[in-house]
Motif scaffolding. Sequence first.
Motif, PDB file in Angstrom:
ATOM      1  N   SER A  64      -7.573  -6.647  -2.691  1.00 20.93           N
ATOM      2  CA  SER A  64      -6.659  -5.523  -2.874  1.00 20.93           C
ATOM      3  C   SER A  64      -5.238  -6.014  -3.125  1.00 20.93           C
ATOM      4  CB  SER A  64      -6.677  -4.635  -1.629  1.00 20.93           C
ATOM      5  OG  SER A  64      -6.132  -5.341  -0.519  1.00 20.93           O
ATOM      6  N   LEU A  65      -4.397  -5.121  -3.609  1.00 22.47           N
ATOM      7  CA  LEU A  65      -2.988  -5.452  -3.826  1.00 22.47           C
ATOM      8  C   LEU A  65      -2.337  -5.879  -2.513  1.00 22.47           C
ATOM      9  CD1 LEU A  65      -0.439  -5.495  -5.605  1.00 22.47           C
ATOM     10  CD2 LEU A  65      -0.121  -3.075  -5.043  1.00 22.47           C
ATOM     11  N   ASP A  66      -2.659  -5.176  -1.432  1.00 18.08           N
ATOM     12  CA  ASP A  66      -2.100  -5.528  -0.120  1.00 18.08           C
ATOM     13  C   ASP A  66      -2.452  -6.964   0.263  1.00 18.08           C
ATOM     14  OD1 ASP A  66      -1.092  -3.008   0.052  1.00 18.08           O
ATOM     15  OD2 ASP A  66      -2.612  -2.245   1.432  1.00 18.08           O
ATOM     16  N   ALA A  67      -3.691  -7.361  -0.038  1.00 20.04           N
ATOM     17  CA  ALA A  67      -4.141  -8.706   0.319  1.00 20.04           C
ATOM     18  C   ALA A  67      -3.329  -9.765  -0.423  1.00 20.04           C
ATOM     19  CB  ALA A  67      -5.627  -8.861   0.006  1.00 20.04           C
ATOM     20  N   PHE A  68      -3.094  -9.541  -1.714  1.00 13.33           N
ATOM     21  CA  PHE A  68      -2.301 -10.496  -2.491  1.00 13.33           C
ATOM     22  C   PHE A  68      -0.868 -10.576  -1.974  1.00 13.33           C
ATOM     23  CE2 PHE A  68      -5.546  -9.586  -5.839  1.00 13.33           C
ATOM     24  CZ  PHE A  68      -6.021 -10.882  -5.963  1.00 13.33           C
ATOM     25  N   LEU A  69      -0.319  -9.441  -1.588  1.00 19.86           N
ATOM     26  CA  LEU A  69       1.053  -9.432  -1.073  1.00 19.86           C
ATOM     27  C   LEU A  69       1.143 -10.200   0.244  1.00 19.86           C
ATOM     28  CD1 LEU A  69       2.120  -5.746  -1.861  1.00 19.86           C
ATOM     29  CD2 LEU A  69       2.670  -7.832  -3.127  1.00 19.86           C
ATOM     30  N   ARG A  70       0.103 -10.108   1.065  1.00 23.75           N
ATOM     31  CA  ARG A  70       0.102 -10.860   2.327  1.00 23.75           C
ATOM     32  C   ARG A  70       0.006 -12.363   2.063  1.00 23.75           C
ATOM     33  NH1 ARG A  70      -2.858  -6.238   4.148  1.00 23.75           N
ATOM     34  NH2 ARG A  70      -4.857  -7.182   3.555  1.00 23.75           N
ATOM     35  N   SER A 109       5.792   4.559 -12.065  1.00 25.90           N
ATOM     36  CA  SER A 109       5.820   5.437 -10.895  1.00 25.90           C
ATOM     37  C   SER A 109       6.719   4.927  -9.771  1.00 25.90           C
ATOM     38  CB  SER A 109       4.399   5.627 -10.353  1.00 25.90           C
ATOM     39  OG  SER A 109       3.817   4.367 -10.025  1.00 25.90           O
ATOM     40  N   ALA A 110       6.755   3.622  -9.556  1.00 28.02           N
ATOM     41  CA  ALA A 110       7.559   3.063  -8.463  1.00 28.02           C
ATOM     42  C   ALA A 110       9.031   2.992  -8.866  1.00 28.02           C
ATOM     43  CB  ALA A 110       7.053   1.673  -8.105  1.00 28.02           C
ATOM     44  N   SER A 111       9.890   2.990  -7.861  1.00 30.40           N
ATOM     45  CA  SER A 111      11.322   2.828  -8.140  1.00 30.40           C
ATOM     46  C   SER A 111      11.555   1.448  -8.744  1.00 30.40           C
ATOM     47  CB  SER A 111      12.128   2.976  -6.853  1.00 30.40           C
ATOM     48  OG  SER A 111      11.845   1.911  -5.965  1.00 30.40           O
ATOM     49  N   SER A 112      12.647   1.306  -9.464  1.00 33.17           N
ATOM     50  CA  SER A 112      12.933   0.035 -10.134  1.00 33.17           C
ATOM     51  C   SER A 112      13.044  -1.105  -9.127  1.00 33.17           C
ATOM     52  CB  SER A 112      14.218   0.145 -10.956  1.00 33.17           C
ATOM     53  OG  SER A 112      15.312   0.507 -10.125  1.00 33.17           O
ATOM     54  N   LEU A 113      13.622  -0.828  -7.966  1.00 34.03           N
ATOM     55  CA  LEU A 113      13.769  -1.862  -6.944  1.00 34.03           C
ATOM     56  C   LEU A 113      12.408  -2.297  -6.409  1.00 34.03           C
ATOM     57  CD1 LEU A 113      15.458  -3.622  -5.083  1.00 34.03           C
ATOM     58  CD2 LEU A 113      15.641  -1.677  -3.509  1.00 34.03           C
ATOM     59  N   LEU A 114      11.555  -1.320  -6.111  1.00 34.00           N
ATOM     60  CA  LEU A 114      10.228  -1.642  -5.586  1.00 34.00           C
ATOM     61  C   LEU A 114       9.390  -2.373  -6.629  1.00 34.00           C
ATOM     62  CD1 LEU A 114       8.179  -1.486  -3.341  1.00 34.00           C
ATOM     63  CD2 LEU A 114       7.595   0.840  -4.070  1.00 34.00           C
ATOM     64  N   TYR A 115       9.498  -1.941  -7.874  1.00 35.36           N
ATOM     65  CA  TYR A 115       8.732  -2.602  -8.936  1.00 35.36           C
ATOM     66  C   TYR A 115       9.184  -4.052  -9.103  1.00 35.36           C
ATOM     67  CZ  TYR A 115       6.752  -3.711 -13.469  1.00 35.36           C
ATOM     68  OH  TYR A 115       6.068  -4.321 -14.490  1.00 35.36           O
ATOM     69  N   ARG A 116      10.496  -4.289  -9.024  1.00 37.87           N
ATOM     70  CA  ARG A 116      11.002  -5.656  -9.137  1.00 37.87           C
ATOM     71  C   ARG A 116      10.478  -6.527  -7.999  1.00 37.87           C
ATOM     72  NH1 ARG A 116      15.962  -3.255 -10.573  1.00 37.87           N
ATOM     73  NH2 ARG A 116      16.813  -3.664  -8.494  1.00 37.87           N
ATOM     74  N   GLN A 117      10.337  -5.928  -6.823  1.00 36.15           N
ATOM     75  CA  GLN A 117       9.789  -6.675  -5.687  1.00 36.15           C
ATOM     76  C   GLN A 117       8.338  -7.089  -5.953  1.00 36.15           C
ATOM     77  OE1 GLN A 117      11.194  -7.766  -2.785  1.00 36.15           O
ATOM     78  NE2 GLN A 117      13.167  -7.093  -3.608  1.00 36.15           N
ATOM     79  N   LEU A 118       7.567  -6.183  -6.554  1.00 36.53           N
ATOM     80  CA  LEU A 118       6.179  -6.509  -6.891  1.00 36.53           C
ATOM     81  C   LEU A 118       6.117  -7.648  -7.907  1.00 36.53           C
ATOM     82  CD1 LEU A 118       4.454  -3.004  -7.200  1.00 36.53           C
ATOM     83  CD2 LEU A 118       4.058  -4.735  -5.445  1.00 36.53           C
ATOM     84  N   VAL A 119       6.972  -7.570  -8.922  1.00 38.22           N
ATOM     85  CA  VAL A 119       7.005  -8.616  -9.944  1.00 38.22           C
ATOM     86  C   VAL A 119       7.385  -9.957  -9.322  1.00 38.22           C
ATOM     87  CG1 VAL A 119       8.175  -9.413 -12.038  1.00 38.22           C
ATOM     88  CG2 VAL A 119       7.504  -7.008 -11.818  1.00 38.22           C
ATOM     89  N   GLN A 120       8.317  -9.937  -8.390  1.00 37.22           N
ATOM     90  CA  GLN A 120       8.735 -11.170  -7.727  1.00 37.22           C
ATOM     91  C   GLN A 120       7.597 -11.775  -6.900  1.00 37.22           C
ATOM     92  OE1 GLN A 120      12.276 -10.248  -5.493  1.00 37.22           O
ATOM     93  NE2 GLN A 120      13.523  -9.901  -7.334  1.00 37.22           N
ATOM     94  N   GLN A 121       6.797 -10.910  -6.274  1.00 35.26           N
ATOM     95  CA  GLN A 121       5.652 -11.411  -5.505  1.00 35.26           C
ATOM     96  C   GLN A 121       4.617 -12.050  -6.430  1.00 35.26           C
ATOM     97  OE1 GLN A 121       5.671 -11.450  -2.055  1.00 35.26           O
ATOM     98  NE2 GLN A 121       7.756 -10.762  -2.513  1.00 35.26           N
ATOM     99  N   LYS A 122       4.440 -11.453  -7.602  1.00 36.05           N
ATOM    100  CA  LYS A 122       3.515 -12.030  -8.579  1.00 36.05           C
ATOM    101  C   LYS A 122       4.021 -13.390  -9.047  1.00 36.05           C
ATOM    102  CE  LYS A 122       1.270 -11.166 -13.024  1.00 36.05           C
ATOM    103  NZ  LYS A 122       1.120 -10.228 -14.169  1.00 36.05           N
TER     104      LYS A 122
END
Length: 210
Positions: A64-70, A109-122
Amino acid sequence: MENLDKLVQLITDRLLENLQNEPEKESILLIGKDSTRLALEKAGYDLVDCNSDVVDLVVVDDLSLDAFLRVASLCPTSEKESALLKHLLNGKKAFVSKEAFNVENYKGSASSLLYRQLVQQKEKLEKYGVTFYQDENLLNCLSKTDNRQVVRETVTKRSETSGNTKTKLITEKRFKELGLTEGDVFHIEKGMIVTALAKDYAKRHKIILN
């Protein structure tokens, strides 16, 4: 008996030649779907479970996405997450399906700040050693890895070496021909294989093998 010894020698040579030229399989830890497992097995890869320490590559298409983020945050909570992080820490390459970790789904759908955080995790995962792949290109990605090239070079070197080393079978008949007696020493050189009957003969006649 002489013809039998020659036959045994010939069979031994052929078996050793086949073993030396047999390609080594890469070990893959798959955290994924049954369809991916079948494709990898068909391609000749050796699949192992999360408890295996012998792993060349990791393939993930079912977390899951959560698993990758962890994992990106170095805080795994499950066996699969811990296995992925462990092998990344050991310098192993990991291939993750873009469908399994598709941050682009949240771009609108996500805010620009939240989306940037996801991209940074990737991007962080990529720096850890993760390669993201399209599902249809998995086998092509795996075939281009450095590990597969190392295997090819190893097999090539082994084949070259085997061509220079002649395996010689030492039989009971050979010991008799040499006229070895009690206390004599027979030196086993590289490439020699002593049959069980020959070893028994040496033991009975107190011939030293070293």
